[in-house]
Enzyme design. Sequence first.
Site, mmCIF file in Angstrom:
data_model
loop_
_atom_site.group_PDB
_atom_site.id
_atom_site.type_symbol
_atom_site.label_atom_id
_atom_site.label_comp_id
_atom_site.label_asym_id
_atom_site.label_seq_id
_atom_site.Cartn_x
_atom_site.Cartn_y
_atom_site.Cartn_z
ATOM 1 N N GLY A 79 17.565 15.282 -32.109
ATOM 2 C CA GLY A 79 17.306 15.699 -30.731
ATOM 3 C C GLY A 79 18.079 14.847 -29.742
ATOM 4 N N ALA A 80 18.337 13.595 -30.115
ATOM 5 C CA ALA A 80 19.055 12.708 -29.193
ATOM 6 C C ALA A 80 20.499 13.162 -29.004
ATOM 7 C CB ALA A 80 19.000 11.274 -29.695
ATOM 8 N N GLY B 232 0.822 -1.213 0.000
ATOM 9 C CA GLY B 232 0.000 0.000 0.000
ATOM 10 C C GLY B 232 0.849 1.252 0.000
ATOM 11 N N GLY B 233 0.306 2.276 0.644
ATOM 12 C CA GLY B 233 0.990 3.565 0.689
ATOM 13 C C GLY B 233 2.384 3.468 1.272
HETATM 14 C C1 HXC Z 1 -1.286 -4.558 12.706
HETATM 15 C C2 HXC Z 1 -0.374 -6.357 11.659
HETATM 16 C C3 HXC Z 1 -0.406 -5.683 10.418
HETATM 17 C C4 HXC Z 1 -0.917 -4.362 10.410
HETATM 18 C C5 HXC Z 1 0.442 -7.611 10.106
HETATM 19 N N1 HXC Z 1 0.145 -7.551 11.405
HETATM 20 N N2 HXC Z 1 0.108 -6.486 9.472
HETATM 21 N N3 HXC Z 1 -0.824 -5.803 12.780
HETATM 22 N N4 HXC Z 1 -1.337 -3.850 11.563
HETATM 23 N N5 HXC Z 1 -0.954 -3.638 9.285
HETATM 24 C C6 HXC Z 1 0.373 -8.567 12.402
HETATM 25 C C7 HXC Z 1 -0.534 -9.768 12.261
HETATM 26 O O1 HXC Z 1 -1.757 -9.542 12.886
HETATM 27 C C8 HXC Z 1 0.276 -10.845 12.952
HETATM 28 O O2 HXC Z 1 0.138 -10.697 14.347
HETATM 29 C C9 HXC Z 1 1.705 -10.461 12.610
HETATM 30 O O3 HXC Z 1 1.673 -9.085 12.240
HETATM 31 C C10 HXC Z 1 2.248 -11.235 11.452
HETATM 32 O O4 HXC Z 1 1.345 -11.137 10.367
HETATM 33 P P1 HXC Z 1 0.839 -12.421 9.550
HETATM 34 O O5 HXC Z 1 -0.347 -12.012 8.790
HETATM 35 O O6 HXC Z 1 0.701 -13.585 10.470
HETATM 36 O O7 HXC Z 1 2.101 -12.675 8.630
HETATM 37 P P2 HXC Z 1 2.127 -13.210 7.132
HETATM 38 O O8 HXC Z 1 1.229 -14.386 6.996
HETATM 39 O O9 HXC Z 1 3.565 -13.374 6.813
HETATM 40 O O10 HXC Z 1 1.505 -12.048 6.244
HETATM 41 C C11 HXC Z 1 2.143 -10.799 6.133
HETATM 42 C C12 HXC Z 1 1.227 -9.762 5.484
HETATM 43 C C13 HXC Z 1 -0.143 -9.716 6.196
HETATM 44 C C14 HXC Z 1 1.044 -10.133 3.984
HETATM 45 C C15 HXC Z 1 1.961 -8.416 5.515
HETATM 46 O O11 HXC Z 1 0.100 -9.597 7.602
HETATM 47 C C16 HXC Z 1 -0.972 -8.588 5.768
HETATM 48 O O12 HXC Z 1 -1.605 -8.652 4.694
HETATM 49 N N6 HXC Z 1 -1.041 -7.546 6.613
HETATM 50 C C17 HXC Z 1 -1.835 -6.374 6.307
HETATM 51 C C18 HXC Z 1 -1.232 -5.616 5.158
HETATM 52 C C19 HXC Z 1 -1.978 -4.357 4.875
HETATM 53 O O13 HXC Z 1 -2.995 -4.356 4.168
HETATM 54 N N7 HXC Z 1 -1.533 -3.280 5.519
HETATM 55 C C20 HXC Z 1 -2.109 -1.989 5.360
HETATM 56 C C21 HXC Z 1 -1.552 -1.493 4.033
HETATM 57 S S1 HXC Z 1 -2.138 0.068 3.671
HETATM 58 P P3 HXC Z 1 0.209 -11.939 15.376
HETATM 59 O O14 HXC Z 1 -0.126 -11.302 16.669
HETATM 60 O O15 HXC Z 1 -0.820 -12.910 14.862
HETATM 61 O O16 HXC Z 1 1.587 -12.456 15.277
HETATM 62 C C22 HXC Z 1 -1.020 1.005 4.340
HETATM 63 C C23 HXC Z 1 -1.357 2.404 4.206
HETATM 64 C C24 HXC Z 1 -0.176 3.243 4.354
HETATM 65 O O17 HXC Z 1 -0.037 0.624 4.840
HETATM 66 C C25 HXC Z 1 -0.616 4.546 3.845
HETATM 67 C C26 HXC Z 1 0.452 5.526 3.921
HETATM 68 C C27 HXC Z 1 -0.046 6.783 3.354
#
Ligand code: HXC
Length: 517
Positions: free
Chosen positions: A407-408, A172-173
């Site tokens: 131009g190049a 994501g972001g």
């Molecule tokens: C809180 C999170 C988390 C998050 C993972 N965890 N992402 N906790 N916020 N964003 C936690 C899980 O709950 C889990 O906790 C531990 O981290 C490990 O994650 P798993 O899912 O078990 O690991 P894995 O299977 O390897 O998968 C990794 C992953 C997945 C693909 C990254 O966790 C995932 O899809 N997370 C969310 C990604 C996402 O959509 N993030 C937001 C993106 S948007 P426990 O306690 O069970 O160990 C964004 C906006 C930014 O970031 C904008 C900026 C402008």
Amino acid sequence: MAISKTLADELEKRRAVALEGGGVKKAEDRHAKGRMTARDRLASLFSEGTFQEFGLHAQHKSRHFGMEKKSIPTDGVITGTGFVDGRPVAAFSQDFTVVGGSLGEIHSKKICHTLDYAGKAGIPIIGFNDSGGARIQEGVGSLAAYGQVFYRNVQLSGVVPQISVIAGPCAGGAAYSPALTDFIIMTRENAQMFICGPEVIRAVTGQVTTMDEIGSAQAHASVSGNIHFIAEDDAHAVAIAHRLLSFLPSNNMMDPPHRVEPDLSVVDDPRLDDLVPEDPKIPFDSREVIKLLADDGDFMEVMELFAQNIVIGFGRIGGIVVGFVANQPTVKAGTLDIDASDKAARFVRFCNVFNIPIVTLVDVPGFLPGVNEERRGIIRHGAKMLFAYASATVPKITVIMRKAYGGAYLAMCSEDMGADRVIAWPTAEIAVMGADGAVNILYRKELAEADDKAAKAKELADEYRGQFATPYLAAGELFVHDIIQPRQTRSAIALTLRGLMSKRETRPPKKHGNIPL
Ligand code: HXC
């Protein structure tokens, strides 16, 4: 009065808990998969015993939903400074074993402090990204926290070199922080970078894709152009970062790490005479020329797999760090297209802000003709090269090896675009367009009337080259400053660079130019 045992023990206990991060089991799992932990990455980045941590005792705010009883050691990111090859460097490393390395307010505060510190100290910053993105439980606070990182990435751009390593998910972001930095190194396995993943894309557009296709290191290195280097694993990523740093100054007020000897040895290299075929239609690998020009053949290519019709990277000539930009005749005949223009222009701008002289090697038949190129904006993208070269005030040396058409010719840093020295080889052809195209326009009637059209076309093309395209014509009008044998090129560049080390060029004060983006 000595510190009491109770106090000393408490500190050690707290340190041990924090240092363990997500726990021994999770660290072991990583090692079993051949991956480093966040701490391993910093340990291999910095010289032993030089790491000074900031924020080991950082604690998340327990007011957030569902996090009241959760322990978040270091808040999921390790930050601090250390030394690389005797030079100070700042770094942060996200710890996936702690709530998925997700970024909340304290996590962000630690990264921001490290960025601010790097800016004040004037030292490079390296970030290891391995994170689930914005910490879901912290809501909008974690979005704002990302904003604070982005803001600092932008403020530091052009002030200190910023290098990102993508060593895990970067979703994501969150991917925009690395994108705002100067270089991205991404590990081949276990790392993904994307704005919308395959599931979101399918749900919204119906398009079926895979993570390999949109988010892998291979895809970003060769198709999107988002990253600069693929690393085979974590250790390789660190090795690439070390090598990159060896060419970069610590900040924009310093020179890059030249290795200038008091005596400059200027000897000819006859191998260059044999490298480039006289026939402009026979391609050669311009990386071979670069390797003969660079000290010890040491060339660090950047974005090797993207827009391969142009080659960019770092090396030294006579000890002076330079950025090379070279057309690559083996790919798309070395034409400039949209991607090549973007790639070269950004590199030229990087070199300029960090005081790295630019050596441009030219063999270019022109901009790539094509409906797609025109419709996708080759005018706008090609203009970036003109803009980047014309606004660069670092020493600029151009070697016209063979073709330099239209131009190049200008986009590859001709005299008028501000080259300090333009050198041509006897094989150089400098003209408004290539011989075939020009003959068709200038001698249409003669060609139509000829019995043997092919023979006539060749005769006229030879005449055109001799009349309109020789380097002597360009040198006669001072667009080329000297014509030399290829064997003399390395010493000519080395001498010129040495003489340009004190170059000073000022421009009218302004906020910034308006480069076509
Ligand atoms: C809180 C999170 C988390 C998050 C993972 N965890 N992402 N906790 N916020 N964003 C936690 C899980 O709950 C889990 O906790 C531990 O981290 C490990 O994650 P798993 O899912 O078990 O690991 P894995 O299977 O390897 O998968 C990794 C992953 C997945 C693909 C990254 O966790 C995932 O899809 N997370 C969310 C990604 C996402 O959509 N993030 C937001 C993106 S948007 P426990 O306690 O069970 O160990 C964004 C906006 C930014 O970031 C904008 C900026 C402008």
